[in-house]
Scaffold this motif. Sequence first.
Motif, mmCIF file in Angstrom:
data_model
loop_
_atom_site.group_PDB
_atom_site.id
_atom_site.type_symbol
_atom_site.label_atom_id
_atom_site.label_comp_id
_atom_site.label_asym_id
_atom_site.label_seq_id
_atom_site.Cartn_x
_atom_site.Cartn_y
_atom_site.Cartn_z
ATOM 1 N N VAL A 54 0.692 -1.092 -0.003
ATOM 2 C CA VAL A 54 -0.217 -0.069 -0.232
ATOM 3 C C VAL A 54 0.807 1.071 -0.007
ATOM 4 N N THR A 55 1.950 1.160 0.326
ATOM 5 C CA THR A 55 2.601 2.256 -0.161
ATOM 6 C C THR A 55 3.698 2.314 -1.522
ATOM 7 N N GLN A 56 4.299 3.407 -2.231
ATOM 8 C CA GLN A 56 5.419 3.904 -3.040
ATOM 9 C C GLN A 56 6.542 2.807 -2.622
ATOM 10 N N GLU A 57 6.774 2.980 -1.357
ATOM 11 C CA GLU A 57 8.563 2.637 -1.555
ATOM 12 C C GLU A 57 8.485 0.902 -1.591
ATOM 13 N N ALA A 58 7.227 0.450 -1.117
ATOM 14 C CA ALA A 58 6.863 -1.262 -0.841
ATOM 15 C C ALA A 58 6.946 -1.995 -2.605
ATOM 16 N N LEU A 59 6.283 -0.889 -3.298
ATOM 17 C CA LEU A 59 5.921 -1.270 -4.609
ATOM 18 C C LEU A 59 7.053 -1.559 -5.287
ATOM 19 N N ASP A 60 8.180 -0.301 -4.942
ATOM 20 C CA ASP A 60 9.062 -0.162 -5.958
ATOM 21 C C ASP A 60 10.110 -1.478 -5.664
ATOM 22 N N ARG A 61 10.057 -1.894 -4.242
ATOM 23 C CA ARG A 61 11.201 -3.540 -3.523
ATOM 24 C C ARG A 61 10.624 -3.894 -4.436
ATOM 25 N N TRP A 62 8.924 -4.304 -4.456
ATOM 26 C CA TRP A 62 9.036 -5.115 -5.387
ATOM 27 C C TRP A 62 9.273 -5.539 -7.048
ATOM 28 N N VAL A 63 8.684 -4.384 -7.289
ATOM 29 C CA VAL A 63 9.801 -4.336 -8.751
ATOM 30 C C VAL A 63 10.989 -4.219 -8.469
ATOM 31 N N GLN A 64 11.942 -4.486 -8.004
ATOM 32 C CA GLN A 64 13.406 -3.912 -8.260
ATOM 33 C C GLN A 64 13.829 -5.524 -8.198
ATOM 34 N N VAL A 65 13.042 -6.281 -7.191
ATOM 35 C CA VAL A 65 13.489 -7.840 -6.975
ATOM 36 C C VAL A 65 13.205 -8.291 -8.325
ATOM 37 N N ALA A 66 11.800 -7.827 -8.751
ATOM 38 C CA ALA A 66 11.251 -8.857 -9.776
ATOM 39 C C ALA A 66 12.668 -8.583 -11.048
ATOM 40 N N ARG A 67 12.787 -7.314 -11.193
ATOM 41 C CA ARG A 67 13.482 -7.302 -12.487
ATOM 42 C C ARG A 67 15.477 -7.456 -12.377
ATOM 43 N N HIS A 68 15.808 -7.755 -10.910
ATOM 44 C CA HIS A 68 17.329 -8.681 -10.561
ATOM 45 C C HIS A 68 16.679 -9.726 -10.216
ATOM 46 N N GLN A 69 16.180 -10.193 -10.292
ATOM 47 C CA GLN A 69 15.863 -11.464 -11.194
ATOM 48 C C GLN A 69 15.612 -12.724 -12.022
ATOM 49 N N GLY A 70 14.678 -11.591 -12.323
ATOM 50 C CA GLY A 70 14.334 -11.999 -13.845
ATOM 51 C C GLY A 70 12.337 -12.575 -14.039
ATOM 52 N N TRP A 71 12.233 -13.067 -13.115
ATOM 53 C CA TRP A 71 11.219 -13.520 -13.162
ATOM 54 C C TRP A 71 10.392 -13.208 -12.436
ATOM 55 N N VAL A 72 9.039 -13.348 -12.179
ATOM 56 C CA VAL A 72 7.385 -13.363 -11.672
ATOM 57 C C VAL A 72 6.248 -13.687 -11.731
ATOM 58 N N ALA A 73 6.021 -14.049 -11.009
ATOM 59 C CA ALA A 73 4.438 -14.731 -11.202
ATOM 60 C C ALA A 73 3.523 -14.335 -11.318
ATOM 61 N N ILE A 74 2.364 -13.623 -12.397
ATOM 62 C CA ILE A 74 1.211 -12.678 -11.671
ATOM 63 C C ILE A 74 -0.205 -12.775 -11.900
ATOM 64 N N ASP A 75 -0.899 -11.536 -11.183
ATOM 65 C CA ASP A 75 -2.072 -11.984 -11.328
ATOM 66 C C ASP A 75 -3.253 -10.861 -11.024
ATOM 67 N N THR A 76 -4.530 -11.017 -12.162
ATOM 68 C CA THR A 76 -5.669 -9.241 -11.663
ATOM 69 C C THR A 76 -6.440 -9.980 -11.248
ATOM 70 N N GLU A 77 -6.898 -9.234 -10.388
ATOM 71 C CA GLU A 77 -7.984 -9.171 -10.094
ATOM 72 C C GLU A 77 -9.110 -7.813 -10.184
ATOM 73 N N THR A 78 -10.370 -8.784 -10.151
ATOM 74 C CA THR A 78 -10.964 -7.441 -11.547
ATOM 75 C C THR A 78 -12.360 -7.831 -11.040
ATOM 76 N N THR A 79 -13.222 -6.555 -11.461
ATOM 77 C CA THR A 79 -15.215 -7.259 -10.535
ATOM 78 C C THR A 79 -15.831 -7.905 -12.056
#
Length: 919
Positions: A317-342
């Motif tokens: 829920v914070t930009q700092e936390a989101l940036d951290r997840w994105v950075q780790v994903a880019r360094h790792q080279g893969w990330v699993a994703i999913d969306t929740e919708t209406t």
Amino acid sequence: MPHLYLVDGSGYIFRAYHRLPPLTNQHGEPVGAVYGYTTMLWKLADALHKADGPTHMAVILDKSSKTFRNDLYDQYKAHRPPPPEDLVPQFPMIRDATRAFSLPCIEEEGLEADDIIACYTQAALAQGWAVTIVSSDKDLMQLMTDPSVDMLDTMNNRTLGPDHVVEKFGVTPNKLGDVLALMGDSVDNVPGVPGVGPKTAAKLINEHGDLEAVLAAAPEMKKGKLRDNLIDHADNARLSKVLVTLKCDGGLPEPLDALELQGIPEAPLRAFLEHHGFRTLLTKLGQVADTPVETPAAPVAQDDEPACDHDAYETVVTQEALDRWVQVARHQGWVAIDTETTGLDATRAELVGVSMALHPNLACYIPIGHGGTDMFAEKPEQLSREAVLATLKPLFEDESVLKIGHNLKYDMIVLARAGLTVAPYDDTIVMSFALDAGLHGHGMDELAATHLQHSCIAYKDVVGTGKKQIGFGEIDLKTATRYAAEDADVTLRLWRRFKPRLPYESATRVYEMVDRPLVRVIADMEQAGIKVDAGVLAKLSEDFSARIAALETEIHELAGTKFTIGSPKQLGDVLFVTLGIKGGRKGKSGVYSTDVNELERIAADKDSPGAAIAAKVLDWRQLSKLKSTYTDALQAQINPATGRVHTSYSLTGAQTGRLSSTDPNLQNIPIRTEVGRQIRDAFVAEPGNVILAADYSQIELRLAAHIADVPQLREAFERGDDIHSITAQELFGEVNRDTRGRAKTINFAILYGISRWGLAGRLDVSADEAQAMIDRYFDRFPGINRYIAETTQSVRTTGFTTTLFGRKTHFPRIQSKVQHERQGAERAAINAPIQGTSADIIKRAMARMGPALAEAGLTEVRMLLQVHDELVFELPEGLVEAATLVIRQVMETAAEPVVQLSVPLGVEIGTGKSWGAAH
């Protein structure tokens, strides 16, 4: 020739850190990243030492976070969060690990690792060496200007060359820096030019030559946002070019000769492993030390993963936390994703949140649309939709980061509507299908139970059911995180199981060359949709209603009583009790069967008192189904925002590999009837456009001629003869309307493993007569008989069939003791290699169609539908001739070069204002 390997060590470190759970050694020091890095480097160094090519090797690391680029631009990488606290003390140990392998560990104050790699690359090239850079980082791709330089992507086990740069960025490596300067980089905070993405940047560079030429030409460009941004942000573009350009003129901290690869000396490596207590790795040296060594917790193996820990998931829920997840994903080279919708319709659903997973139990949920639909409803703390999408966009579009999803086409459509493209990608639902088609379903819940022994949280347990059901955006964030992050976590775990299986089970080719590329194609087709004329549908519904009412009256008059025609019990009583028809069969419930086979049997007996009723009931059922399924339902399925109908395709709906569709199911529109044509007339082109339908002609018979090696059929197809007339001549000695019709029925029925009784029913002859026709067919075409026998025997032995492209279809009931189950499996197995190969070919045609049309400058031609053996396009009237040539070429050569067919593939193409008129 000396061959230098340069390892981008930073990528290895972050991949290792997030690959394993936290570990500590006997000294109480965190060593999870050290253990993972050591394992990965050992595998690489050992493999290179045993290979023929590599002669020199070094690991390149970043000395510090501050470099000369920060002096040029103080905001460079300013938004990157600091490394995790428990990773910082592991950096010195990782350097020790590198040296324990007797490998140079090179770093330089004021330079990034990329710059050092660039210096060594240029120095090696100057001496005539070959260079391989062990990385998939896009900045390093600038170095592949010389044919002696390539890159090794160890995560995907592939070698990248200049062609990869052209394919991904649209320019050659020597122009990549200009493209990167224009597009910028939000992660490294390289400013670039606002609104310029990879495609626009490549287009500008290809048109004008380089960055300075683009900026010089900007004032003369067509007025618009792009022109203004290029003018207003020219200085930022020039600064960005300096920031992304690799520094190649520095000195070499170690001379090239000092990087010679000489194997892995045991003594220093043993000392390092014993110091940290890496007992498992010590066994690789052949002998564990005599002295007792405390062992840290073993790294989690793929088959011994921890159970899903829903409390470990993070709500971002914070930009700092989101940036951290994105950075780790880019360094790792893969990330699993999913969306929740209406909702379930990807073309209408709104995004509520996104989940990501990097490692088992290392998963998060990023809410953006929670708090209910009432504008006065209290909203929980969450980032704005705009902030989240802006942060995720570079990650989801980063070519160096693999995105992993389950049924990813749904997420692709939802994210595309939000302005995000997902590439590159793996899809676990398609992987499961390529590996295990026919064994079980491929939904996430079933796969989790089958492969992970895990029961996923049920959606209804989260949002409720019936009148009490609420939207996903209305549930609390803790509950939402447990559910959504679990989806991403399970997807990652499934990927870790399926990915290694693909090559070992010979499924890589069909996954990579047939199924996976189609995910993007299908997503684009679903999003495009097709226009449907509601007026035509309304008129058809009215007409069908009148015809249905007339049939009801006729049926009641014939029966001598009124009854509910749609009721199997009442219809059965009329036929078998009131009219006294013999041969009726009751089910377990005691109700007479009135299924289609039973009604066709009665209708075929012209002496039966119920023949006319049965025939009219069949007509009544078809019209009723077409009215409810198409002429009524299609009107409600028109998307008000687009004015088009967006069918949903399943890549796993038919076990042979064929696509299936729902909402609406286009596969069930009658093909050769007038009613079916009337429904297809409602599918229309936009004004100024036409519909083009391209249909493979008798593709399954052609494939049967190739697979079963039938010379008469092969030669007939090569000559362009009428195949059914050829069969009629072979079977009956003459060709007329009756014998050709029978031959056509036999041609297709034989390929579906039809029985003597089944063929007798279709041809209205006795079982003995049908058997005589089958025997005569096999006598004239022995290759077909041999194919059926060999296929049946093979599937009994192996349990599966394969297509020409290697697609496996499993038949677990082939050994069933229940006769009708076993015979059903045998019939399906006979057809599977043929129908499956047909499906593979049309999928390959679909995947190649977009690039082929684009290369021909036909970007306005859109592929909208795939039905049976047919592709449906919409295009401007003036492009019909040019598009026809490209479409025919792609479809006729779709099997090549993987499969070389001994028969030509024929394609029939027609155009018109509607789908019906195109036939």
